[in-house]
Design a protein around this motif. Structure first.
Motif, short mmCIF file in Angstrom:
data_model
loop_
_atom_site.label_atom_id
_atom_site.label_comp_id
_atom_site.label_asym_id
_atom_site.label_seq_id
_atom_site.Cartn_x
_atom_site.Cartn_y
_atom_site.Cartn_z
N SER A 5 91.95 -73.03 -46.10
CA SER A 5 92.34 -74.00 -47.02
C SER A 5 92.21 -74.38 -48.17
N ASP A 6 90.83 -74.59 -48.39
CA ASP A 6 89.68 -74.65 -49.74
C ASP A 6 89.94 -73.44 -50.48
N VAL A 7 89.85 -72.69 -50.31
CA VAL A 7 90.47 -71.00 -50.71
C VAL A 7 91.50 -71.19 -51.43
N ASP A 8 91.57 -70.87 -52.42
CA ASP A 8 93.08 -71.13 -53.82
C ASP A 8 92.82 -69.33 -54.31
N PHE A 9 93.15 -68.35 -53.90
CA PHE A 9 93.23 -66.84 -54.49
C PHE A 9 93.93 -66.88 -55.59
N ALA A 10 95.10 -67.18 -55.60
CA ALA A 10 95.84 -67.59 -56.61
C ALA A 10 95.13 -67.58 -58.23
N ARG A 11 94.14 -68.39 -58.10
CA ARG A 11 93.66 -69.41 -59.65
C ARG A 11 92.04 -69.03 -59.15
N ARG A 12 91.07 -68.56 -58.33
CA ARG A 12 90.39 -68.20 -57.18
C ARG A 12 89.39 -69.08 -57.81
N LEU A 13 89.64 -69.90 -56.98
CA LEU A 13 88.93 -71.21 -56.93
C LEU A 13 88.09 -71.45 -54.98
N VAL A 14 87.49 -72.45 -55.10
CA VAL A 14 87.19 -73.16 -54.19
C VAL A 14 86.93 -74.80 -53.78
N ARG A 15 87.36 -75.54 -53.54
CA ARG A 15 87.03 -76.69 -52.88
C ARG A 15 86.32 -77.00 -52.10
N VAL A 16 85.09 -77.74 -53.06
CA VAL A 16 84.13 -78.16 -52.46
C VAL A 16 83.42 -79.18 -52.47
N LEU A 17 83.32 -79.76 -51.24
CA LEU A 17 82.99 -80.93 -51.05
C LEU A 17 81.18 -81.64 -50.91
N GLY A 18 80.51 -82.06 -52.22
CA GLY A 18 78.91 -81.52 -52.28
C GLY A 18 78.42 -83.06 -51.77
#
Length: 304
Positions: free
Chosen positions: A166-179
């Protein structure tokens, strides 16, 4: 070293300090463990010299503790971290009313020499990714998606392994990362990484998955979340096949950052992409690109 060996008051302070780092300051588990161990070492050293309360700490005791650590063979980077742990602890102790004076504020440690990071050339990175993409087994498709994602985003290997589908947003080509420090950021990726991840999800992940409730993006051969050590091993295998130099996941992160700067990205943008809290951590890549520029100049200019 355990806080149970300390007098009651500093032992309680250590546990409260660790809780503060974890729950209030949002420090990573690794930082909490390291700082806690450093503070226990410092307070144990002080207790052995008759300092049984946090309020009785003074600069001479802290300096003697660091000198003992240095004599015991602590590396410069370790000493720098121990200075940081002591300073954070004494500042916290004042704010919590455990001491009247921040005795660690004047504590200084050794400057840490930072070696330039190991960086692949763009053609070496391309060769590595091409070798990974040549196999079509489920594990190989996962490997290709892992390497494309690491190189495309520059995220840490721990961040990659922590990704959920669910962290991968293919529509916007973004990954949500917890750093680090539980800081969340969104990192873009390009078309090659998108293709590799889509192929992996559509044809390989189901072959590896053993539980319908598993949320991890990247899976190991036993069906659970991929572990950083497994990423290091798969990178060794793929890089050996590519015939390139030995490389680690962090080297791919270094390579991504360096290639971004060489391609014209500004330092602040690279800082955001990498998740560095301070731009000082990102500055090291400017030295790498400057060295490459010098090499190109020396090789090509008739009056170099």
């Amino acid at each position: 070293m355990s806080s149970r060996e300390l007098p009651p008051e500093p032992a309680d302070a250590v546990e409260r300090f660790a809780t503060h780092l974890r729950d209030e300051a949002g420090r990573s588990p690794h930082t909490v463990r390291a700082y806690r161990a450093d503070v226990v070492s410092m307070l144990t050293f002080a207790a052995e010299r008759g300092v049984a309360r946090v309020s009785d700490l003074d600069l001479s005791v802290l300096r003697a503790w660091l000198a003992a650590r240095r004599a015991a063979g602590s590396a410069r980077a370790t000493l720098a971290r121990q200075v940081s742990a002591a300073r954070v602890f004494t500042d916290w102790a004042v704010r919590r009313g455990l001491a009247d004076t921040d005795v660690g504020a004047r504590l200084t440690g050794p400057a840490v020499r930072r070696n330039p990071p190991s960086v692949l050339r763009p053609d070496q990175a391309e060769a590595l990714l091409a070798v990974a993409a040549a196999d079509t087994s489920p594990v190989a498709l996962r490997d290709a998606a892992v390497l494309e994602t690491l190189y495309a985003t520059g995220i840490r290997v721990s961040e990659l392994c922590g990704l959920d589908v669910s962290d991968v947003d293919f529509a916007r080509r973004l990954v949500r990362v917890l750093g680090k420090g539980a800081r969340e950021r969104s990192v873009p990726f390009g078309a090659p990484a998108e293709r590799a991840m889509r192929v992996y999800l559509q044809t390989a992940r189901g072959e590896l998955c053993r539980s319908a409730t598993e949320s991890a993006m990247f899976l190991g051969v036993r069906g659970g979340r991929l572990h950083p050590s497994s990423v290091r091993r798969l990178l060794d295998r793929r890089q050996t096949a590519a015939g390139g130099p030995a490389v680690t996941p962090h080297d791919l992160r270094h390579s991504a950052a360096t290639h971004l700067l060489e391609g014209g990205a500004d330092l602040r943008s690279v800082q955001e992409l990498l998740g560095h809290a301070s731009i000082d951590s990102t500055q090291i890549y400017t030295h790498v690109t400057a060295e490459r520029l010098r090499g190109a100049f020396d090789q090509a200019h008739p009056r170099a």
